[in-house]
Structures are given as C-alpha cells and as structure tokens.
Design a protein around this motif. Structure first.
Motif, mmCIF file in Angstrom:
data_model
loop_
_atom_site.group_PDB
_atom_site.id
_atom_site.type_symbol
_atom_site.label_atom_id
_atom_site.label_comp_id
_atom_site.label_asym_id
_atom_site.label_seq_id
_atom_site.Cartn_x
_atom_site.Cartn_y
_atom_site.Cartn_z
ATOM 1 N N ALA A 248 17.325 13.377 -0.494
ATOM 2 C CA ALA A 248 18.040 12.702 -1.584
ATOM 3 C C ALA A 248 19.113 13.630 -2.163
ATOM 4 O O ALA A 248 20.244 13.193 -2.411
ATOM 5 N N LYS A 249 18.779 14.875 -2.379
ATOM 6 C CA LYS A 249 19.756 15.818 -2.924
ATOM 7 C C LYS A 249 20.942 15.998 -1.975
ATOM 8 O O LYS A 249 22.092 16.029 -2.411
ATOM 9 N N ALA A 250 20.665 16.087 -0.694
ATOM 10 C CA ALA A 250 21.746 16.226 0.298
ATOM 11 C C ALA A 250 22.629 14.982 0.320
ATOM 12 O O ALA A 250 23.852 15.081 0.393
ATOM 13 N N ARG A 251 22.026 13.821 0.219
ATOM 14 C CA ARG A 251 22.755 12.560 0.264
ATOM 15 C C ARG A 251 23.628 12.365 -0.968
ATOM 16 O O ARG A 251 24.713 11.783 -0.896
ATOM 17 N N LEU B 249 31.564 16.998 -3.152
ATOM 18 C CA LEU B 249 32.358 18.162 -2.788
ATOM 19 C C LEU B 249 32.704 19.034 -3.987
ATOM 20 O O LEU B 249 32.985 20.214 -3.833
ATOM 21 N N THR B 250 32.726 18.457 -5.157
ATOM 22 C CA THR B 250 33.101 19.227 -6.349
ATOM 23 C C THR B 250 31.920 19.679 -7.141
ATOM 24 O O THR B 250 30.855 19.215 -7.057
#
Length: 136
Positions: A128-131, A135-136
């Motif tokens: 979930a965190k990766a998804r 980018l900022t």
C-alpha cells in the motif's frame, strides 16, 4: 444475522476512516475507489455503499461498539478474504500518507480479530505504501 461479505469489507474501511472521529474526503473517496475497482466488489451494487456506511456508523454507537462490529465482520468473512479485508482497511488508513495513532490502533484490532500473521500484515502495508507514494 451475519453480515454479507461485501458489507463486512465496507464496515472495516468505515471503522478505519472513523477511528480518529474525522472521516476525511480523501478517505471517503478511497473507500469509493476500492469498491469501484477491486475485483472482490465486482458484483456489488455500488448504490448501496452510502447506506452500508451509515449502518456501520450506527452500529459503532451501540452497546458493543467497535468490538461488536469487528466480531460481526470476522464472522462474516471467509478465511480466503481475511487478507483482502485488512488490505482494504489499510488502504483507507494510508491514503492520506499520515497514519494517526487511532488508525494504527484500529488496524491492530483488525489484525487481531482476523488473526493475521505478521508477514502478511507487513506485505500489505509495504504494498500500500509503495502504491500510494508520489514523486514529490
């Protein structure tokens, strides 16, 4: 009377969102996104979402409160959906990229009630965190 599995999944997302007493627009939108896009909801009548969420809110104010809702949810879900249920709840908690203490506590209660192992929970959190990362 046991909850239908779709309702149980929605209840978990609602209690996660309501855990800090502030259901944000971002969290509510994420619940809608999950219901519209996850395969587990493909045969769900989306027009029922708001009513189910309101029913969950009412249950939270009854005598058994959160513990009662969690017990009904665990009873309603087949074993093969337990990780999916936790993933749905985690999506709502993580969507605003800041996990408050109340949300962490509710996720702990959900994990315990669903009897999920540490590796499964860690994998769901990491995914979930990766998804949700930007980018900022």
């Amino acid at each position: 009377m046991p909850l239908p599995p779709h309702e149980a999944l929605i209840h978990l997302m609602v209690i996660t969102s309501a855990s800090d007493r502030d259901m944000t627009d971002v969290e509510l939108a994420r619940i809608g996104d999950v219901v519209r896009s996850w395969p587990v909801f493909e045969d769900f009548d989306h027009d029922r979402l708001v009513g189910i969420a309101q029913d969950c809110q009412k249950l939270l104010h009854e005598k058994d409160g959160l513990e009662g809702v969690l017990a009904h949810v665990a009873e309603a879900l087949p074993e093969r959906l337990l990780d999916t249920a936790y993933a749905a709840a985690f999506e709502v908690a993580a969507v605003d990229l800041e996990m408050r203490l109340e949300e962490v506590r509710v996720l702990q209660l959900i994990r315990r009630q669903l009897d999920l192992d540490t590796l499964t929970v860690a994998a769901i959190a990491r995914a979930a965190k990766a998804r949700l990362r930007t980018l900022t």
